[in-house]
Design a protein around this motif. Structure first.
Motif, PDB file in Angstrom:
ATOM      1  N   UNK A  51      47.500  46.888  44.392  1.00 25.89           N
ATOM      2  CA  UNK A  51      48.819  46.497  44.895  1.00 25.89           C
ATOM      3  C   UNK A  51      49.870  47.565  44.531  1.00 25.89           C
ATOM      4  N   UNK A  52      50.479  48.126  45.561  1.00 25.26           N
ATOM      5  CA  UNK A  52      51.570  49.092  45.348  1.00 25.26           C
ATOM      6  C   UNK A  52      52.502  49.086  46.551  1.00 25.26           C
ATOM      7  N   UNK A  53      53.657  49.624  46.352  1.00 24.69           N
ATOM      8  CA  UNK A  53      54.646  49.715  47.434  1.00 24.69           C
ATOM      9  C   UNK A  53      55.516  50.942  47.201  1.00 24.69           C
ATOM     10  N   UNK A  54      56.097  51.432  48.299  1.00 25.85           N
ATOM     11  CA  UNK A  54      57.017  52.576  48.223  1.00 25.85           C
ATOM     12  C   UNK A  54      58.372  52.156  48.775  1.00 25.85           C
ATOM     13  N   UNK A  55      59.369  52.360  47.983  1.00 26.61           N
ATOM     14  CA  UNK A  55      60.736  52.046  48.388  1.00 26.61           C
ATOM     15  C   UNK A  55      61.559  53.333  48.327  1.00 26.61           C
ATOM     16  N   UNK A  88      60.302  56.016  45.750  1.00 25.58           N
ATOM     17  CA  UNK A  88      59.674  55.567  44.504  1.00 25.58           C
ATOM     18  C   UNK A  88      58.449  54.728  44.860  1.00 25.58           C
ATOM     19  N   UNK A  89      57.301  55.134  44.352  1.00 28.80           N
ATOM     20  CA  UNK A  89      56.058  54.389  44.573  1.00 28.80           C
ATOM     21  C   UNK A  89      55.711  53.644  43.292  1.00 28.80           C
ATOM     22  N   UNK A  90      55.641  52.326  43.394  1.00 26.88           N
ATOM     23  CA  UNK A  90      55.354  51.465  42.242  1.00 26.88           C
ATOM     24  C   UNK A  90      53.986  50.804  42.452  1.00 26.88           C
ATOM     25  N   UNK A  91      53.078  50.960  41.487  1.00 26.17           N
ATOM     26  CA  UNK A  91      51.766  50.284  41.545  1.00 26.17           C
ATOM     27  C   UNK A  91      51.705  49.261  40.417  1.00 26.17           C
ATOM     28  N   UNK A  92      51.479  48.004  40.786  1.00 22.50           N
ATOM     29  CA  UNK A  92      51.461  46.922  39.791  1.00 22.50           C
ATOM     30  C   UNK A  92      50.050  46.474  39.429  1.00 22.50           C
ATOM     31  N   UNK A  93      49.051  46.905  40.241  1.00 23.69           N
ATOM     32  CA  UNK A  93      47.647  46.576  39.931  1.00 23.69           C
ATOM     33  C   UNK A  93      46.771  47.646  40.542  1.00 23.69           C
ATOM     34  N   UNK A  94      45.460  47.444  40.476  1.00 20.58           N
ATOM     35  CA  UNK A  94      44.552  48.454  41.033  1.00 20.58           C
ATOM     36  C   UNK A  94      44.699  48.577  42.538  1.00 20.58           C
ATOM     37  N   UNK A 104      55.400  44.303  45.694  1.00 23.27           N
ATOM     38  CA  UNK A 104      54.105  44.890  46.059  1.00 23.27           C
ATOM     39  C   UNK A 104      53.240  43.933  46.863  1.00 23.27           C
ATOM     40  N   UNK A 105      53.642  42.675  46.988  1.00 28.81           N
ATOM     41  CA  UNK A 105      52.843  41.704  47.727  1.00 28.81           C
ATOM     42  C   UNK A 105      51.859  40.955  46.868  1.00 28.81           C
ATOM     43  N   UNK A 106      51.834  41.326  45.588  1.00 33.31           N
ATOM     44  CA  UNK A 106      50.934  40.629  44.672  1.00 33.31           C
ATOM     45  C   UNK A 106      51.483  39.222  44.429  1.00 33.31           C
ATOM     46  N   UNK A 107      50.638  38.225  44.391  1.00 35.46           N
ATOM     47  CA  UNK A 107      51.078  36.846  44.208  1.00 35.46           C
ATOM     48  C   UNK A 107      51.809  36.641  42.895  1.00 35.46           C
ATOM     49  N   UNK A 108      52.764  35.722  42.907  1.00 37.14           N
ATOM     50  CA  UNK A 108      53.498  35.412  41.687  1.00 37.14           C
ATOM     51  C   UNK A 108      54.597  36.414  41.426  1.00 37.14           C
TER      52      UNK A 108
END
Length: 661
Positions: free
Chosen positions: A650-654, A642-648, A557-561
């Motif tokens: 940060x998300x990505x679609x694969x 598939x759309x995954x959101x890891x924070x408010x 998602x591009x979120x750090x760590x």
């Protein structure tokens, strides 16, 4: 000087060689080689129309009701206003009742009917009936579901189009039409080309006239039965004037009407052949009339044969410009061969023996007919069958093999006929002159009658006879008739002649069976088309793979760590059209379950412009999501996003493509 034996029936097919079986084996090998080359290099074609696809597909489950139903056929078809009907679960019409729309584009034969708006969920039935370009009716039915499948009161039809009582009667009329044409055209050709003095023989006249009557009655019956045969299947509709008018506007109807018009011309031909021609004594005048009748008869016969070629298998598929003339030649060769064989049988049984010269003429015609039949038959077989598998695995191919087997039986019987003929000729039974048999007997009887009249009036004859010339002539005719009958009895008792009669009769019996198989072949779906339809149906209804489909999709998602990276694992079961169950696991980079705030999915079938179909799974436990009742409307290569959101924020679609169904 040794007499040369004439050939009967298929006898010309086996040359007068010392080893006829070896010659037949060589011919079979040559035919087999050509047949193999043709079948091995076959390309695509069709004859009977077949349903090759539909939208929605058979058994498909769609999320929302489609706006229309589309059907794809292997060739162009004729459709009426009610040819495509869509019925809801209760049996009511779900289509608007508008006539089907032609969506033909290039080689694609597509037709559609619009549906009513606001159709509820449930299982719908599509029933269709059409007339293919080769004049044969075809029909079928399938189901699809909107939302969730449901029970339906609609029973899928089991009867094929063109079946039932009407189909049986139509088939009988087809057989009678072929038989009538063969007897009429072949019998007339035999008289004109082989035994012109036979034009005055009553049995041959009856044979040709009955052939004409049979063809005429059969054509009228087919014209009346055409409407119910291609439509309702109800016998009462044969007398529906509106239906008859509609038939006249179709290609088969126009062909039948053309045949009736040509039969009118053939009636005039028959009248001249058995009237003016039979009575003509002057050789020059007879020769001129023979030429005119030959030209006119050939044109009429070719025209009648063309009414079959223009409306049936030859008129559609590949190379119709070649196939139609070939079909006409095939029918003419069949008529010359089988019709001549029937005329020969009548001459053997109902008239005194004919001259060897006439039999030899028929031998040459039969030999040429067999050559034409071989060439045109191989071409037609390649065109309608195409592959070795279609020859052995389809009904059409199996019937074709039966036909070939019957021809082989005819070859064997014809060889026996040749042996009987050789014994008959070498035994001196037939003089080979033109005036033989009945004509010689008549002349002998007339001469004897004149002599008996003179003797009856000579001195010493009883006064009651001598004073009454009419009675004397009657007595003389009676004596001549007795003499002719005795001579005929002696001739018929000849074992060689009796053997020839039996063998020719056996040939005709096999020919009748051969004609029946040929008639069935003309109304059977060709093997090439049947294979194409089977392949299309198999591809559309291919079974799903056993067990669930497993997907693995890494994400970032591009979120750090490490909290923004992981892997999505998905199971789709049973991975078929209809309802499916999804299980999704979210793993972190260290392989442990990863808890995320939101997960969304979408299914898209880009080849059919379906989707994206959204799916919102439920969180079952940490890192485990599930969704049940996910509807996949049709088989295909689906893109799963598939759309995954890891924070408010940060998300990505694969996404990944997967074959389902």
């Amino acid at each position: 000087m040794t007499a040369t034996a004439p050939h009967f029936g298929l006898v010309p097919f086996i040359p007068a060689l010392r080893r006829p079986l070896a010659a037949a084996a060589l011919l079979a090998a040559l035919v087999g080689t050509v047949f193999g080359l043709l079948l091995g290099g076959a390309g695509p074609a069709s004859a009977h129309a077949a349903l090759t696809g539909s939208d929605p597909q058979d058994g498909a489950v769609v999320a929302t009701a489609p706006q229309e139903i589309r059907l794809t056929f292997s060739e162009s078809v004729a459709l009426g206003d009610d040819s495509i009907r869509v019925l809801d679960p209760s049996g009511k019409r779900a289509d608007t009742g508008v006539a089907p729309r032609d969506l033909q584009c290039g080689s694609s034969m597509k037709y559609s009917v619009p549906l009513n708006t606001g159709l509820p969920a449930g299982t719908y039935t599509v029933a269709w009936q059409a007339v293919s370009a080769d004049s044969h009716p075809v029909s079928g039915a399938f189901t699809f579901s909107v939302g969730t499948p449901s029970k339906t009161t609609v029973a899928l039809p089991t009867d094929e189009a063109g079946g039932g009582l009407v189909g049986t009667l139509y088939g009988i009329a087809r057989y009678a039409a072929y038989t009538g044409f063969i007897l009429m055209a072949g019998g007339a050709a035999f008289v004109l080309a082989c035994w012109q003095r036979g034009a005055g023989a009553r049995p041959l006249q009856r044979l040709v006239v009955r052939g004409w009557m049979t063809l005429t009655v059969a054509t009228l019956a087919m014209l009346l039965l055409r409407n119910p045969y291609a439509g309702s299947g109800e016998l009462a509709d044969a007398f529906d004037l509106d239906g008859l008018k509609a038939v006249l506007d179709t290609k088969p109807g126009a062909a039948l009407v053309s045949r009736l018009l040509l039969l009118g011309a053939s009636a005039l031909f028959i009248a001249v052949l058995f009237g003016a021609f039979a009575k003509r004594e002057d050789e020059r005048e007879r020769k001129d009339l023979t030429f005119g009748l030959a030209i006119g008869g050939t044109v009429i016969a070719a025209g009648i044969a063309g009414t079959w070629a223009l409306a049936e298998h030859a008129s559609t598929g590949i190379q119709p410009g070649i196939a139609m003339p070939v079909d006409v030649l095939h029918l003419l060769a069949v008529a010359a061969w089988l019709g001549g064989l029937a005329a020969l049988l009548v001459a053997l049984y109902r008239t005194p023996d004919i001259g060897v010269a006439a039999v030899r003429r028929f031998s040459r015609i039969a030999f040429g007919s067999v050559l034409v039949l071989t060439a045109t038959g191989i071409y037609q077989s390649w065109r309608q069958v195409g592959t070795w598998s279609a020859l052995t695995d389809t009904g059409y191919g199996q019937l074709l093999l039966v036909k070939v087997g019957l021809v082989a039986v005819l070859v064997g019987i014809a060889w026996i006929s040749r042996r009987w003929t050789a014994r008959l000729v070498t035994g001196g039974t037939d003089t080979g002159g033109e005036k033989t048999g009945a004509e010689a007997d008549v002349e002998e009887a007339e001469t004897k009658a004149e002599v008996d009249v003179d003797e009856a009036q000579a001195p010493g004859t009883p006064a009651s006879v001598a004073e009454d010339p009419a009675r004397a002539a009657q007595l003389a005719r009676q004596r001549a008739a007795v003499a002719i009958a005795e001579k005929k009895r002696i001739r018929d008792a000849d074992p060689d002649r009796s053997g020839l009669r039996r063998s020719v009769l056996a040939e005709v019996g096999v020919a009748v069976a051969l004609l029946a198989v040929t008639t069935v072949l003309t109304s059977t779906e060709p093997g090439r088309t049947e294979e194409e339809a089977t392949r299309a149906t198999t591809a559309a209804a291919a079974p799903a793979a056993e067990g669930p489909v497993n997907l693995t999709l890494p994400f970032d998602t591009g979120e750090g760590g490490k909290s923004g990276k992981g892997t999505v694992r998905m199971d789709i079961a049973p991975a078929r059209t209809g309802a499916n169950e999804l299980h999704i696991w979210i793993d972190s980079t260290d392989g442990k379950a990863m808890d995320i705030p939101e997960l969304k999915l979408a299914f898209t079938l880009e080849s059919k412009d379906i989707g994206p179909l959204p799916v919102v799974p439920d969180r079952l436990t940490e890192g485990h999501w599930t969704a049940s009742g996910v509807q996949i409307p049709m088989a295909g290569n689906w893109k799963v996003a598939v759309t995954v959101r890891t924070s408010d924020i940060d998300q990505t679609t694969i996404d990944k493509n997967v074959k389902i169904g």
